[in-house]
Design a protein around this motif. Structure first.
Motif, PDB file in Angstrom:
ATOM      1  N   ALA A 125     -17.528  26.411  -4.690  1.00 19.47           N
ATOM      2  CA  ALA A 125     -17.910  25.517  -4.084  1.00 19.47           C
ATOM      3  C   ALA A 125     -18.525  25.316  -2.472  1.00 19.47           C
ATOM      4  CB  ALA A 125     -16.350  24.806  -4.636  1.00 19.47           C
ATOM      5  N   GLN A 126     -17.760  26.650  -2.209  1.00 20.20           N
ATOM      6  CA  GLN A 126     -18.783  26.209  -0.891  1.00 20.20           C
ATOM      7  C   GLN A 126     -20.450  27.109  -0.971  1.00 20.20           C
ATOM      8  OE1 GLN A 126     -16.335  28.401   1.994  1.00 20.20           O
ATOM      9  NE2 GLN A 126     -15.068  27.141   2.242  1.00 20.20           N
ATOM     10  N   PHE A 127     -20.833  27.930  -1.843  1.00 24.02           N
ATOM     11  CA  PHE A 127     -22.202  28.105  -2.126  1.00 24.02           C
ATOM     12  C   PHE A 127     -22.814  27.189  -2.760  1.00 24.02           C
ATOM     13  CE2 PHE A 127     -25.242  30.732  -4.597  1.00 24.02           C
ATOM     14  CZ  PHE A 127     -25.422  31.902  -4.094  1.00 24.02           C
ATOM     15  N   LEU A 128     -22.389  26.647  -3.564  1.00 24.87           N
ATOM     16  CA  LEU A 128     -23.421  25.753  -4.457  1.00 24.87           C
ATOM     17  C   LEU A 128     -22.939  24.031  -3.315  1.00 24.87           C
ATOM     18  CD1 LEU A 128     -21.929  26.590  -8.100  1.00 24.87           C
ATOM     19  CD2 LEU A 128     -23.677  26.755  -6.830  1.00 24.87           C
ATOM     20  N   LYS A 129     -22.108  24.023  -2.929  1.00 28.92           N
ATOM     21  CA  LYS A 129     -22.295  23.341  -1.924  1.00 28.92           C
ATOM     22  C   LYS A 129     -21.643  21.405  -2.534  1.00 28.92           C
ATOM     23  CE  LYS A 129     -26.378  23.981   1.258  1.00 28.92           C
ATOM     24  NZ  LYS A 129     -26.609  25.133   0.879  1.00 28.92           N
ATOM     25  N   LEU A 130     -20.680  22.254  -3.134  1.00 35.40           N
ATOM     26  CA  LEU A 130     -20.074  21.238  -3.560  1.00 35.40           C
ATOM     27  C   LEU A 130     -19.379  20.822  -3.066  1.00 35.40           C
ATOM     28  CD1 LEU A 130     -18.961  22.941  -7.316  1.00 35.40           C
ATOM     29  CD2 LEU A 130     -21.029  21.476  -6.840  1.00 35.40           C
ATOM     30  N   THR A 131     -19.194  18.830  -2.779  1.00 26.42           N
ATOM     31  CA  THR A 131     -18.520  18.261  -1.903  1.00 26.42           C
ATOM     32  C   THR A 131     -17.142  17.295  -2.514  1.00 26.42           C
ATOM     33  OG1 THR A 131     -19.319  16.210  -1.499  1.00 26.42           O
ATOM     34  CG2 THR A 131     -19.793  18.232  -0.319  1.00 26.42           C
ATOM     35  N   HIS A 132     -17.083  17.104  -3.771  1.00 28.59           N
ATOM     36  CA  HIS A 132     -15.815  16.485  -4.333  1.00 28.59           C
ATOM     37  C   HIS A 132     -13.947  16.880  -4.077  1.00 28.59           C
ATOM     38  CE1 HIS A 132     -16.975  18.550  -7.929  1.00 28.59           C
ATOM     39  NE2 HIS A 132     -15.986  18.742  -7.917  1.00 28.59           N
ATOM     40  N   GLU A 133     -13.055  16.254  -4.288  1.00 27.74           N
ATOM     41  CA  GLU A 133     -12.373  17.368  -4.638  1.00 27.74           C
ATOM     42  C   GLU A 133     -11.898  18.634  -5.100  1.00 27.74           C
ATOM     43  OE1 GLU A 133      -7.408  15.594  -3.922  1.00 27.74           O
ATOM     44  OE2 GLU A 133      -8.923  13.902  -4.172  1.00 27.74           O
ATOM     45  N   LYS A 134     -11.134  19.736  -4.764  1.00 27.52           N
ATOM     46  CA  LYS A 134     -10.652  20.681  -5.292  1.00 27.52           C
ATOM     47  C   LYS A 134     -11.530  21.137  -6.478  1.00 27.52           C
ATOM     48  CE  LYS A 134      -5.495  20.309  -4.494  1.00 27.52           C
ATOM     49  NZ  LYS A 134      -4.271  20.175  -5.276  1.00 27.52           N
ATOM     50  N   PRO A 135     -12.805  21.374  -6.551  1.00 22.47           N
ATOM     51  CA  PRO A 135     -13.825  21.894  -6.816  1.00 22.47           C
ATOM     52  C   PRO A 135     -14.101  23.218  -6.931  1.00 22.47           C
ATOM     53  CG  PRO A 135     -15.091  21.738  -4.642  1.00 22.47           C
ATOM     54  CD  PRO A 135     -14.044  20.861  -5.094  1.00 22.47           C
ATOM     55  N   LEU A 136     -13.683  23.485  -8.568  1.00 22.76           N
ATOM     56  CA  LEU A 136     -13.405  25.064  -9.376  1.00 22.76           C
ATOM     57  C   LEU A 136     -12.041  25.245  -9.328  1.00 22.76           C
ATOM     58  CD1 LEU A 136     -17.733  25.963  -9.192  1.00 22.76           C
ATOM     59  CD2 LEU A 136     -16.467  25.061 -11.067  1.00 22.76           C
ATOM     60  N   ASP A 137     -11.356  24.708  -8.691  1.00 22.36           N
ATOM     61  CA  ASP A 137      -9.480  24.705  -8.102  1.00 22.36           C
ATOM     62  C   ASP A 137      -9.242  26.165  -8.944  1.00 22.36           C
ATOM     63  OD1 ASP A 137      -7.866  24.906  -6.381  1.00 22.36           O
ATOM     64  OD2 ASP A 137      -6.696  23.685  -7.740  1.00 22.36           O
ATOM     65  N   GLY A 138      -8.412  27.295  -8.301  1.00 23.89           N
ATOM     66  CA  GLY A 138      -7.718  28.127  -9.153  1.00 23.89           C
ATOM     67  C   GLY A 138      -9.109  28.920 -10.234  1.00 23.89           C
ATOM     68  N   LEU A 139     -10.386  29.132  -9.973  1.00 25.25           N
ATOM     69  CA  LEU A 139     -11.180  29.932 -10.424  1.00 25.25           C
ATOM     70  C   LEU A 139     -11.370  30.837  -9.971  1.00 25.25           C
ATOM     71  CD1 LEU A 139     -13.014  26.955 -12.759  1.00 25.25           C
ATOM     72  CD2 LEU A 139     -11.126  28.384 -13.641  1.00 25.25           C
ATOM     73  N   ALA A 140     -12.664  31.604 -10.704  1.00 33.28           N
ATOM     74  CA  ALA A 140     -13.111  33.405 -10.365  1.00 33.28           C
ATOM     75  C   ALA A 140     -14.040  33.585 -10.835  1.00 33.28           C
ATOM     76  CB  ALA A 140     -12.510  33.885  -9.323  1.00 33.28           C
ATOM     77  N   GLY A 141     -15.495  34.095 -10.928  1.00 35.18           N
ATOM     78  CA  GLY A 141     -16.023  34.707 -11.257  1.00 35.18           C
ATOM     79  C   GLY A 141     -17.358  35.341 -10.273  1.00 35.18           C
ATOM     80  N   TYR A 142     -18.726  34.394 -11.533  1.00 33.18           N
ATOM     81  CA  TYR A 142     -20.286  35.080 -10.984  1.00 33.18           C
ATOM     82  C   TYR A 142     -21.509  33.798 -11.083  1.00 33.18           C
ATOM     83  CZ  TYR A 142     -20.888  36.885 -15.426  1.00 33.18           C
ATOM     84  OH  TYR A 142     -21.779  37.044 -16.274  1.00 33.18           O
ATOM     85  N   LEU A 143     -22.104  34.161 -10.361  1.00 31.21           N
ATOM     86  CA  LEU A 143     -23.375  33.578 -10.340  1.00 31.21           C
ATOM     87  C   LEU A 143     -23.929  34.675 -11.078  1.00 31.21           C
ATOM     88  CD1 LEU A 143     -25.327  31.029 -10.514  1.00 31.21           C
ATOM     89  CD2 LEU A 143     -25.496  31.720  -8.243  1.00 31.21           C
ATOM     90  N   SER A 144     -24.916  34.445 -12.362  1.00 34.94           N
ATOM     91  CA  SER A 144     -26.519  35.019 -12.571  1.00 34.94           C
ATOM     92  C   SER A 144     -27.548  34.625 -11.948  1.00 34.94           C
ATOM     93  CB  SER A 144     -25.681  34.695 -14.185  1.00 34.94           C
ATOM     94  OG  SER A 144     -26.631  35.761 -15.360  1.00 34.94           O
ATOM     95  N   HIS A 145     -28.111  34.768 -11.772  1.00 36.47           N
ATOM     96  CA  HIS A 145     -29.224  33.865 -10.859  1.00 36.47           C
ATOM     97  C   HIS A 145     -30.195  34.233 -12.144  1.00 36.47           C
ATOM     98  CE1 HIS A 145     -27.807  34.347  -6.733  1.00 36.47           C
ATOM     99  NE2 HIS A 145     -27.064  35.020  -7.191  1.00 36.47           N
ATOM    100  N   ASP A 146     -30.506  34.914 -12.866  1.00 38.80           N
ATOM    101  CA  ASP A 146     -32.194  34.783 -13.953  1.00 38.80           C
ATOM    102  C   ASP A 146     -31.799  34.096 -15.036  1.00 38.80           C
ATOM    103  OD1 ASP A 146     -33.497  36.762 -13.049  1.00 38.80           O
ATOM    104  OD2 ASP A 146     -33.820  37.473 -14.379  1.00 38.80           O
ATOM    105  N   ALA A 147     -30.512  33.440 -15.322  1.00 39.79           N
ATOM    106  CA  ALA A 147     -30.072  33.025 -16.426  1.00 39.79           C
ATOM    107  C   ALA A 147     -30.860  31.661 -15.861  1.00 39.79           C
ATOM    108  CB  ALA A 147     -28.797  32.606 -16.685  1.00 39.79           C
TER     109      ALA A 147
END
Length: 445
Positions: A125-147
């Motif tokens: 969420a910090q990387f994507l600049k999401l500012t609403h309450e508890k974005p993506l809470d309890g999750l983990a993963g990765y960003l595939s840049h070429d998609a």
């Protein structure tokens, strides 16, 4: 099986991604008589090769498909570049990362595609600049840049025009039945809407979710419906969110695209086990039950009626996912449009390219299984390679009509288990364990 001669009269039933791409590569290979059939000029309104967006990703647990996407991306970035929007793909799960995502990450990394991993939803969420309450809470993963994503309807129109320019003939008609010789070893033609017969020397059935209604598959394929919804953003919201990647939650099956640059609409959907819709298929020689999309009455210039609601399990899932990524303000809005997108699922979720056993001149090109459109620029090359039996043996085997009918679990799907569309619309949900729903408690949706 006998590959057709270059001057054979070839009929292709279906003008979606598989049918059009097969037609294009046949024409490019020197076949001179190609007739494409579908109920309306493509993109067909209730087909799966339509709509404003389809995901283009190399993130597969199967290296064969990952490598095929790398090949397709070359054309998405060149010949189809006006229809392709590279934005990245954010794949997230609870921190106990499932095998599918771990294998997909290993494959894209091994191919050399750039990724950024996130140990928590907060970090993403910090990387994507999401500012609403508890974005993506309890999750983990990765960003595939070429998609990225493809403007599906326009890319389909583009390929259709290329086929016509190369000499294909298009006939607007529903196909009621395949016509065989007396011993059913040869296809002699297809019966069109209204009873007219179109004769052919070779037939390709690429009818997507309608394939089983024409070619009984004996459970090798099944049409399943997946929910899709659209929400309108304002100009200000579009500017705020246009930088976002596509987001997939591999537990709920929810996925969502960034707002569309033309309409500012956000499209959200679920990649799950889907809905079935069984109806009677009657031909001149038999009658049986088959899951298939609901029938739509077509007339020239008409479009299917627009729906704005979905079954409650689907709507709740989509709104929870939208809240995860965009916040409640957007998640709680009315849908401007909703639809059920119909997959043609095979048991292994592999594509099905093969001659129908016992019929020398009938070829099946289907089984997109919810992941086929991204291959639009190249999939016909594989289809034609199998028609001509020139593909490597491992690919001939992977895409063949199997005699050993064994189901393979699709670990890319999440959400509620398979149910009938009628039960879903009535709010009657199957009781299942946590494993079959990949951790989703249906009662909380």
């Amino acid at each position: 099986m006998t590959p057709p001669s270059k001057d054979a009269r070839i009929v292709i039933v279906g003008a979606g991604a598989f049918g059009l791409s097969t037609a294009y590569y046949l024409l490019a290979s020197g076949y001179s008589s190609i007739t494409i059939l579908d109920r309306t000029t493509p993109p067909v309104p209730d087909g799966s090769s339509v709509d404003i967006s389809r995901i283009v990703r190399a993130d597969y647990d199967d290296i064969v498909y990952a490598n095929m996407v790398v090949e397709a991306l070359e054309l998405w970035k060149t010949e189809y570049k006006e229809f392709y929007y590279p934005c990245g793909l954010l794949s997230m799960t609870p921190t106990d990362n499932p095998k599918y995502l771990a294998d997909a990450l290993a494959n894209v990394s091994g191919i050399g595609l750039p990724v950024t991993q996130f140990s928590s939803g907060q970090e993403a969420a910090q990387f994507l600049k999401l500012t609403h309450e508890k974005p993506l809470d309890g999750l983990a993963g990765y960003l595939s840049h070429d998609a990225g994503w493809a403007y599906a309807a326009k890319a389909t129109e583009h390929l259709f025009r290329k086929c016509i320019q190369l000499g294909a003939v298009f006939i607007e008609s529903k196909v009621d039945e395949i016509i065989y010789s007396a011993d059913r070893t040869i296809v002699t033609g297809v019966q069109l809407d209204g009873g007219k017969m179109l004769r052919c020397d070779f037939a390709v059935i690429a009818a997507g979710a309608w394939t089983d209604t024409l070619v009984p598959s004996e459970s090798r394929m099944m049409a399943t419906g997946q929910p899709v919804a659209f929400i309108q953003l304002t100009e200000e919201e579009y500017i705020k969110y246009k930088h976002l990647p596509i987001y997939i939650n591999f537990v709920s099956g929810f996925y969502v695209f960034p707002p569309h640059p033309e309409s500012h609409i956000v499209k959200a959907a679920r990649h799950s086990y889907g809905y079935t819709n069984y109806r009677t298929v009657a031909t001149s020689s038999s009658s049986r039950e088959s899951s298939q999309p609901p029938e739509i009455a077509y007339s020239k210039g008409a479009t299917p009626p627009v729906r704005t609601t979905l079954p409650k399990d689907a709507e709740d899932c989509l709104r929870l996912g939208l809240a995860e990524y965009f916040g409640c303000n957007i998640a709680e809005r009315d849908f401007v449009k909703a639809r059920i997108c119909w997959y043609n699922d095979t048991l292994t979720k592999d594509f099905l390219f093969d001659y129908l056993p016992g019929v020398d001149n009938l070829f099946i090109a289907t089984g997109g299984s919810g992941h086929g459109f991204k291959f639009l620029p190249i999939i016909g090359k594989y289809s034609v390679g199998i028609i001509e039996q020139t593909l490597p043996t491992d690919l001939l085997d992977k895409f063949k009509w199997r005699t050993d009918i064994q189901k393979k679990e699709d670990l890319s799907r999440g959400g509620t288990p398979l149910m009938t569309l009628q039960d879903a619309e009535a709010g009657v949900y199957p009781i299942t364990n946590a494993e079959s729903t990949q951790g989703v408690n249906i009662s909380t949706l």
